[in-house]
Write an enzyme that holds these catalytic residues in place. Sequence first.
Site, PDB file in Angstrom:
ATOM      1  N   HIS A  73       0.785  -1.243   0.098  1.00  0.00           N
ATOM      2  CA  HIS A  73      -0.036   0.134  -0.022  1.00  0.00           C
ATOM      3  C   HIS A  73       0.888   1.296  -0.106  1.00  0.00           C
ATOM      4  O   HIS A  73       1.519   1.503   1.193  1.00  0.00           O
ATOM      5  CB  HIS A  73      -0.863   0.006   1.167  1.00  0.00           C
ATOM      6  CG  HIS A  73      -1.574  -1.261   1.399  1.00  0.00           C
ATOM      7  ND1 HIS A  73      -2.584  -1.705   0.519  1.00  0.00           N
ATOM      8  CD2 HIS A  73      -1.725  -2.212   2.403  1.00  0.00           C
ATOM      9  CE1 HIS A  73      -3.080  -2.941   1.041  1.00  0.00           C
ATOM     10  NE2 HIS A  73      -2.618  -3.190   2.289  1.00  0.00           N
ATOM     11  N   ARG A 100      -5.587   1.166  12.508  1.00  0.00           N
ATOM     12  CA  ARG A 100      -6.434   1.343  11.225  1.00  0.00           C
ATOM     13  C   ARG A 100      -7.345   2.751  11.544  1.00  0.00           C
ATOM     14  O   ARG A 100      -7.527   3.452  10.670  1.00  0.00           O
ATOM     15  CB  ARG A 100      -7.403   0.230  11.032  1.00  0.00           C
ATOM     16  CG  ARG A 100      -8.341   0.600   9.820  1.00  0.00           C
ATOM     17  CD  ARG A 100      -9.292  -0.924   9.640  1.00  0.00           C
ATOM     18  NE  ARG A 100     -10.264  -0.618  10.414  1.00  0.00           N
ATOM     19  CZ  ARG A 100     -11.554  -1.347  10.196  1.00  0.00           C
ATOM     20  NH1 ARG A 100     -11.487  -2.215   9.071  1.00  0.00           N
ATOM     21  NH2 ARG A 100     -12.600  -1.541  10.920  1.00  0.00           N
ATOM     22  N   TYR A 139      -6.062   0.560  -3.233  1.00  0.00           N
ATOM     23  CA  TYR A 139      -7.708   0.730  -2.813  1.00  0.00           C
ATOM     24  C   TYR A 139      -8.148   2.261  -2.593  1.00  0.00           C
ATOM     25  O   TYR A 139      -9.096   2.535  -2.062  1.00  0.00           O
ATOM     26  CB  TYR A 139      -7.919  -0.188  -1.694  1.00  0.00           C
ATOM     27  CG  TYR A 139      -7.176  -0.008  -0.176  1.00  0.00           C
ATOM     28  CD1 TYR A 139      -7.780   1.042   0.429  1.00  0.00           C
ATOM     29  CD2 TYR A 139      -6.118  -0.977  -0.138  1.00  0.00           C
ATOM     30  CE1 TYR A 139      -6.998   1.063   1.819  1.00  0.00           C
ATOM     31  CE2 TYR A 139      -5.435  -0.737   1.125  1.00  0.00           C
ATOM     32  CZ  TYR A 139      -5.925   0.144   2.208  1.00  0.00           C
ATOM     33  OH  TYR A 139      -5.345   0.301   3.307  1.00  0.00           O
ATOM     34  N   ARG A 228     -14.397  -9.198   5.022  1.00  0.00           N
ATOM     35  CA  ARG A 228     -15.241  -8.100   5.429  1.00  0.00           C
ATOM     36  C   ARG A 228     -15.561  -7.230   4.596  1.00  0.00           C
ATOM     37  O   ARG A 228     -16.838  -6.807   4.610  1.00  0.00           O
ATOM     38  CB  ARG A 228     -14.186  -7.348   6.484  1.00  0.00           C
ATOM     39  CG  ARG A 228     -13.402  -8.179   7.747  1.00  0.00           C
ATOM     40  CD  ARG A 228     -12.770  -7.159   8.767  1.00  0.00           C
ATOM     41  NE  ARG A 228     -12.026  -6.311   8.076  1.00  0.00           N
ATOM     42  CZ  ARG A 228     -10.816  -6.432   7.854  1.00  0.00           C
ATOM     43  NH1 ARG A 228     -10.225  -7.409   7.912  1.00  0.00           N
ATOM     44  NH2 ARG A 228     -10.086  -5.354   7.286  1.00  0.00           N
ATOM     45  N   HIS A 250      -6.673 -10.076   1.298  1.00  0.00           N
ATOM     46  CA  HIS A 250      -6.309 -10.102   2.781  1.00  0.00           C
ATOM     47  C   HIS A 250      -7.129 -11.199   3.453  1.00  0.00           C
ATOM     48  O   HIS A 250      -8.354 -11.154   3.133  1.00  0.00           O
ATOM     49  CB  HIS A 250      -6.611  -8.772   3.431  1.00  0.00           C
ATOM     50  CG  HIS A 250      -5.883  -7.538   3.117  1.00  0.00           C
ATOM     51  ND1 HIS A 250      -6.359  -6.308   2.807  1.00  0.00           N
ATOM     52  CD2 HIS A 250      -4.459  -7.364   2.927  1.00  0.00           C
ATOM     53  CE1 HIS A 250      -5.550  -5.519   2.296  1.00  0.00           C
ATOM     54  NE2 HIS A 250      -4.122  -6.071   2.605  1.00  0.00           N
ATOM     55  N   HIS A 287      -1.222 -12.379   4.175  1.00  0.00           N
ATOM     56  CA  HIS A 287      -1.111 -12.562   5.707  1.00  0.00           C
ATOM     57  C   HIS A 287      -1.530 -13.992   5.837  1.00  0.00           C
ATOM     58  O   HIS A 287      -0.663 -14.886   6.208  1.00  0.00           O
ATOM     59  CB  HIS A 287      -1.908 -11.454   6.275  1.00  0.00           C
ATOM     60  CG  HIS A 287      -1.665 -10.179   6.266  1.00  0.00           C
ATOM     61  ND1 HIS A 287      -0.228  -9.736   6.288  1.00  0.00           N
ATOM     62  CD2 HIS A 287      -2.353  -9.158   5.890  1.00  0.00           C
ATOM     63  CE1 HIS A 287      -0.241  -8.455   6.116  1.00  0.00           C
ATOM     64  NE2 HIS A 287      -1.685  -8.048   5.568  1.00  0.00           N
ATOM     65  N   ASP A 338       3.698  -4.260   2.483  1.00  0.00           N
ATOM     66  CA  ASP A 338       2.511  -3.619   3.049  1.00  0.00           C
ATOM     67  C   ASP A 338       2.428  -2.554   3.388  1.00  0.00           C
ATOM     68  O   ASP A 338       2.368  -1.562   2.480  1.00  0.00           O
ATOM     69  CB  ASP A 338       2.155  -4.758   4.235  1.00  0.00           C
ATOM     70  CG  ASP A 338       0.754  -4.603   4.724  1.00  0.00           C
ATOM     71  OD1 ASP A 338       0.124  -4.076   4.152  1.00  0.00           O
ATOM     72  OD2 ASP A 338       0.291  -5.527   5.584  1.00  0.00           O
TER      73      ASP A 338
END
Length: 476
Positions: A73, A100, A139, A228, A250, A287, A338
Amino acid sequence: MFESDRDCPVPQTSRGGRSLWFEQALLGEAWASDVRITVADGLIATIETAVARTATDQGGGVAIPGVANVHSHAFQRAMAGLTEGRGPEGGEDDDFWSWRQLMYRFLDRGGPEEIEAITALAFAEMLEGGFTRVAEFHYLHNAPVGRPYADPAELTGRIVAAAEATGVGLTLLPVFYAHSQFGGAEPNHGQRRFITDVDQFADLVARGRTLTAALPDAVVGVAPHSLRAVSPEELAAMPGLAGDGPIHIHVAEQTKEVDDCLAWSGARPVEWLLANAPVDPRWCLIHATHVTPAEWGEVAARGAVVGLCPVTEANLGDGVFPASAYVQQGGRFGIGTDSNVRIGLAGELRMLEYSQRLSLRKRAVMADGARTTGRALFDRALSGGAQATGAQNGLGGGLAVGQAADIVGLDTRGIAFEGRSGDAILDSWIFAADRNAIRSVWRRGEQVVVEGRHVARDAIESRYRKALKTVLGQDA
């Protein structure tokens, strides 16, 4: 001995290529000495061994293949070092979820210019750190207010521009993100820059293919963000949109995710994914930290890759993936950076091995058979990275005729390499050498790192510093 890359003339072959010479080079399974590699049209044209260096050869030291970074990212590079206090609530249980919230707040600022500048620095540092290709798990689609830009692919174009400016090989993975929790819950405010619907996402993927068309050997795949963020129906649409490209997701990064998935479906995340998605060698499970032997055994049997990001996983306190047991069953992994809190292949591989040693209280955990720890780690990261980024078939298979000329030159004059040869070079690079051990990097035969620095580092840093002032609110 080395000669200055800046002073060494670049020879032109009849096909517009150049020649590189190394004291040692890792050629597939074996090491060779006094190696000349000629490059034409971005590919390795010939390899000679046991030959003397000529005045027109570039290179020197030891050549190893460039490795693919399977998970980045890039925008989070600007957050490095800024999230080391306790989370917003100030409690003792700081974890991924409090981190987060800090990341969401970080997204309040930063438009296209800033995203491109931050991404370019991350990509340049990847090249300096031994990665010659990156799978950008992209994203960040919308403006800070949450609305699409006039061109919905504005930020996709900025990622492509950063790859072009730095020369890194790009595997572009537009991310589909629609929900905040299992069961299709509405997204929250912090996720506003990520959200699309399936039709909008299909357009983003198509635009990604158009925007990358001029990049040499670019690959486009898809990335459903997580179980999610994607409903079962939306997940079912992803393989078709990927075409022949890779599919990344993920999964099972944190124990809370496992608990929430069990509450929603009665199954663990990887268990559910294997039962409900066509997981095969195109897939990369990012992960997969919290898995059972039955789960990682099935992942290995299906030929998928697990994308490990050891430095970020340690930084976030995620846990330790059972890598030793997994590879003993034939499991494949790739290495990613990451959150880009620290960028470098050697550091990631070292952290992977050390996490296994701490967990199992053993040494040389990832070594196997005749391969030392460093060699076994490197070989697996090379092959798994090529698979996970769609860079097989001539794009990431090592130093061989017909492969992309993605070459990392190690400066073995350092004290950490004294008396080393063969696999001991990789062991010393990963476990003992300083960060400046990488002296030169060629991407498709073009030198992009000279004397440890990206050739455009000064300009890239200048743009990054300006962007950071805006992102941190210091531009007033």
